[in-house]
Design an enzyme around this catalytic site. Structure first.
Site, PDB file in Angstrom:
ATOM      1  N   GLU A 229       0.885  -1.179   0.000  1.00  0.00           N
ATOM      2  CA  GLU A 229       0.000   0.000   0.000  1.00  0.00           C
ATOM      3  C   GLU A 229       0.910   1.212   0.000  1.00  0.00           C
ATOM      4  O   GLU A 229       1.456   1.578   1.044  1.00  0.00           O
ATOM      5  CB  GLU A 229      -0.869  -0.001   1.261  1.00  0.00           C
ATOM      6  CG  GLU A 229      -1.822  -1.174   1.377  1.00  0.00           C
ATOM      7  CD  GLU A 229      -3.079  -0.977   0.537  1.00  0.00           C
ATOM      8  OE1 GLU A 229      -3.293   0.116  -0.009  1.00  0.00           O
ATOM      9  OE2 GLU A 229      -3.837  -1.951   0.420  1.00  0.00           O
ATOM     10  N   CYS A 263      -2.229   9.208   2.309  1.00  0.00           N
ATOM     11  CA  CYS A 263      -1.899   8.675   0.973  1.00  0.00           C
ATOM     12  C   CYS A 263      -2.972   9.063  -0.024  1.00  0.00           C
ATOM     13  O   CYS A 263      -2.675   9.346  -1.180  1.00  0.00           O
ATOM     14  CB  CYS A 263      -1.747   7.158   1.046  1.00  0.00           C
ATOM     15  SG  CYS A 263      -3.125   6.338   1.852  1.00  0.00           S
TER      16      CYS A 263
HETATM   17  P1  NAP Z   1       8.419   4.783   4.452  1.00  0.00           P
HETATM   18  O1  NAP Z   1       9.621   5.602   4.636  1.00  0.00           O
HETATM   19  O2  NAP Z   1       8.391   3.833   3.315  1.00  0.00           O
HETATM   20  O3  NAP Z   1       8.163   4.019   5.846  1.00  0.00           O
HETATM   21  C1  NAP Z   1       7.096   3.133   6.032  1.00  0.00           C
HETATM   22  C2  NAP Z   1       7.556   1.972   6.883  1.00  0.00           C
HETATM   23  O4  NAP Z   1       8.515   1.227   6.133  1.00  0.00           O
HETATM   24  C3  NAP Z   1       8.264   2.408   8.153  1.00  0.00           C
HETATM   25  O5  NAP Z   1       7.994   1.466   9.170  1.00  0.00           O
HETATM   26  C4  NAP Z   1       9.736   2.339   7.750  1.00  0.00           C
HETATM   27  O6  NAP Z   1      10.597   2.203   8.844  1.00  0.00           O
HETATM   28  C5  NAP Z   1       9.724   1.094   6.906  1.00  0.00           C
HETATM   29  N1  NAP Z   1      10.821   0.961   5.958  1.00  0.00           N
HETATM   30  C6  NAP Z   1      11.254   1.865   5.058  1.00  0.00           C
HETATM   31  N2  NAP Z   1      12.273   1.352   4.328  1.00  0.00           N
HETATM   32  C7  NAP Z   1      12.473   0.079   4.776  1.00  0.00           C
HETATM   33  C8  NAP Z   1      13.390  -0.966   4.423  1.00  0.00           C
HETATM   34  N3  NAP Z   1      14.299  -0.810   3.468  1.00  0.00           N
HETATM   35  N4  NAP Z   1      13.320  -2.125   5.114  1.00  0.00           N
HETATM   36  C9  NAP Z   1      12.415  -2.300   6.081  1.00  0.00           C
HETATM   37  N5  NAP Z   1      11.514  -1.343   6.466  1.00  0.00           N
HETATM   38  C10 NAP Z   1      11.545  -0.170   5.812  1.00  0.00           C
HETATM   39  O7  NAP Z   1       7.128   5.670   4.299  1.00  0.00           O
HETATM   40  P2  NAP Z   1       6.837   7.084   4.949  1.00  0.00           P
HETATM   41  O8  NAP Z   1       7.382   8.107   4.032  1.00  0.00           O
HETATM   42  O9  NAP Z   1       7.198   7.129   6.355  1.00  0.00           O
HETATM   43  O10 NAP Z   1       5.230   7.051   4.877  1.00  0.00           O
HETATM   44  C11 NAP Z   1       4.511   7.840   4.040  1.00  0.00           C
HETATM   45  C12 NAP Z   1       4.197   7.135   2.726  1.00  0.00           C
HETATM   46  O11 NAP Z   1       3.245   6.097   2.989  1.00  0.00           O
HETATM   47  C13 NAP Z   1       3.549   8.053   1.736  1.00  0.00           C
HETATM   48  O12 NAP Z   1       4.096   7.831   0.462  1.00  0.00           O
HETATM   49  C14 NAP Z   1       2.090   7.635   1.763  1.00  0.00           C
HETATM   50  O13 NAP Z   1       1.378   7.935   0.594  1.00  0.00           O
HETATM   51  C15 NAP Z   1       2.203   6.166   2.012  1.00  0.00           C
HETATM   52  N6  NAP Z   1       0.976   5.612   2.570  1.00  0.00           N
HETATM   53  C16 NAP Z   1       0.249   4.753   1.802  1.00  0.00           C
HETATM   54  C17 NAP Z   1      -0.971   4.255   2.268  1.00  0.00           C
HETATM   55  C18 NAP Z   1      -1.786   3.305   1.444  1.00  0.00           C
HETATM   56  O14 NAP Z   1      -2.659   2.657   1.999  1.00  0.00           O
HETATM   57  N7  NAP Z   1      -1.540   3.179   0.148  1.00  0.00           N
HETATM   58  C19 NAP Z   1      -1.420   4.619   3.538  1.00  0.00           C
HETATM   59  C20 NAP Z   1      -0.653   5.495   4.302  1.00  0.00           C
HETATM   60  C21 NAP Z   1       0.556   5.977   3.810  1.00  0.00           C
HETATM   61  P3  NAP Z   1      11.415   3.468   9.440  1.00  0.00           P
HETATM   62  O15 NAP Z   1      10.418   4.419   9.996  1.00  0.00           O
HETATM   63  O16 NAP Z   1      12.267   2.840  10.481  1.00  0.00           O
HETATM   64  O17 NAP Z   1      12.192   4.045   8.288  1.00  0.00           O
END
Ligand code: NAP
Length: 457
Positions: A229, A263
């Site tokens: 997602e 999102c």
């Molecule tokens: P993110 O950086 O990808 O982080 C999300 C989760 O993934 C966090 O727990 C992060 O941990 C973990 N993570 C990131 N890279 C990783 C890796 N290489 N290995 C393991 N875990 C990893 O996302 P964000 O920027 O915080 O969140 C916002 C994004 O989420 C936006 O793009 C938004 O649109 C999207 N979103 C999508 C939905 C949907 O349902 N489609 C809903 C809500 C949000 P850490 O915090 O430790 O880095």
């Protein structure tokens, strides 16, 4: 890896957590796998439904306490946090009422004998979740999978650890056995090692395209099923017959809810030339009337962003847009408050060759585009790497539905901003990810559809 609550309103470090050891991970995997072995034939569904019923009661009775934890972790308005807790409780009601129906075997018609599909647990899941809806994101994967019999290990965002632990503690308080949901403060390598473990059968992530690619790669390398997602750059198409008063009433929630960090927030407003000036006037009025301040104060209408890092990233994106020709109609000024506030900003004149055109801006920034005929609006909406959601807004609902059907996204809303309810499947296409959460589709994402066939002798 540092797991910390840094309150984005005060910038104070409120909690810090130490990283889990590999021994703790092994104990967690063993406990979770033992539960799967106990539950995989459908045993203890009655008990699991009781746990989820109790979880719903706890969420409701501790609503304010839980909401405060989320607001301190990532800054959202207290009213929004309370609404999130209530929404999670509604997931409990929905899935408890439907678990038997979703898990009932599906008969298959065949002239060659008797066949049916059992819907069974598949094993331990690794869930990786973001900070923007600290409870909701966990609830929407944990509740259905617990009922289906899939135990879960959770790695939540490093900036909302207190919320993740509070949710896991509530699940325990509701009576879930050890191993049902284990929140772990682990680094990326440990996530990879868990995914590779043979006891783990599925991986779900909500987060950015970058995080999704990394975790989906680990899942693919190990041939584990995954759902992703990811981000969105949702279009909001205003049709030429739109009622501007009704439109103005939904703009604040569509773009500014959760400080624009949703999102499915409407990020690109695509407006016909007959309404363009009026739209900009209304949007400017709305954006200039927000009240920034303490997210615990119910009078505040725009929360700080979740972290300094997120605010700096958004500022760089706005600067990039402007360097490449975008005009600032409103905002993009410093805010004289200590917290991580970003002034709501309206950008126009973003050309297709502006690098920001195909990027998600995750905060209170609205991009506005002008169109002449509706096909142009549809083409603009579809000209995106993302495909999460969109809104179509107009008086003629059948025309709005026709337009919605032509947008390449997983979800469309007619005459409304984004919405999420337990019975509505949630998810996207293109770089917004794959798979669905919530509803029956979400319940069955990690269910083994196990065929049983008895040919006639
Ligand atoms: P993110 O950086 O990808 O982080 C999300 C989760 O993934 C966090 O727990 C992060 O941990 C973990 N993570 C990131 N890279 C990783 C890796 N290489 N290995 C393991 N875990 C990893 O996302 P964000 O920027 O915080 O969140 C916002 C994004 O989420 C936006 O793009 C938004 O649109 C999207 N979103 C999508 C939905 C949907 O349902 N489609 C809903 C809500 C949000 P850490 O915090 O430790 O880095």
């Amino acid at each position: 890896m540092a797991y910390k609550t840094i309150n984005p309103y005060t910038n104070e470090v409120e909690h810090e957590y130490s990283q889990a050891t590999n021994d703790e991970i092994e104990k967690t995997l063993a406990a979770a796998h033992a539960l799967y072995l106990k539950w995989r034939d459908g045993s203890e569904l009655v008990e699991r439904k009781q746990v989820i019923t109790r979880l719903g009661e706890l969420l409701r009775s501790k609503k304010h306490e839980m909401a405060e934890i989320m607001t301190r972790d990532m800054g959202k308005l207290i009213g929004e946090s309370e609404g999130e807790v209530e929404l999670c409780a509604s997931f409990c009601d929905y899935y408890v009422q439907r678990a038997d129906q979703f898990l009932a075997p599906t008969p298959i018609y065949t002239a060659s004998g008797n066949a049916y599909v059992l819907h069974q647990a598949t094993g331990v899941l690794m869930a990786v979740e973001p900070w923007n809806f600290p409870f909701y994101q966990i609830a929407r994967v944990f509740i259905p999978n617990f009922l289906a019999g899939n135990p879960m290990i959770l790695k939540d965002a490093s900036n909302c650890p207190t919320s993740a632990q509070a949710f896991a503690d509530l699940v325990k308080e509701a009576g879930a056995p050890e191993g049902s949901l284990t929140n772990m403060f682990i680094d990326y390598d440990q996530v990879g090692a868990i995914i590779a473990d043979k006891r783990v059968q599925g991986v779900c992530l909500t987060g950015s395209e970058r995080g999704g690619q990394a975790v989906a790669t680990e899942a693919a390398k190990n041939l584990k099923k995954s759902t992703m997602e990811l981000g969105g750059n949702d279009a909001f198409i205003v049709l030429p017959d739109a009622d501007m008063d009704k439109l103005a009433a939904i703009i604040p929630a569509a773009r500014l809810y959760n400080a624009g960090q949703v999102c499915t927030s409407s990020k690109r407003f695509i407006v016909p030339d007959n309404l363009y000036d009026e739209f900009l006037k209304r949007a400017t009025e709305i954006f200039s009337n927000v009240k920034m301040g303490d997210p615990m104060d119910p009078a505040t209408t725009l929360a700080p962003m979740n972290s300094e890092k997120a605010k700096n990233k958004l500022q760089k994106q706005v600067d990039l847009a402007v360097e490449n020709g975008a005009k600032v109609v409103y905002g993009n000024q410093p805010v004289d408050l200590a917290g991580q506030f970003f002034m709501p900003t309206i950008l126009t004149d973003i050309s297709r060759d502006n690098p920001i055109f195909d990027q998600e801006m995750f905060g209170p920034v609205m991009s506005v585009y002008k169109y002449h005929d509706v096909q142009e609006a549809i083409d603009l909406a579809n000209d995106s790497s993302y495909g999460l959601g969109n809104t179509v807004f107009g008086k003629n609902v059948s025309e709005a539905r026709k337009v919605a059907a032509q947008i390449d996204t997983g979800m469309s809303w007619i005459n409304s901003g984004w919405a999420s309810l337990p019975e509505l499947p949630f998810g996207g296409v293109k770089h917004s990810g794959y798979g669905r959460e919530l509803a029956e589709q979400g319940f069955k994402s990690f269910v083994n559809d196990h065929l049983v066939y008895e040919p006639e002798a």
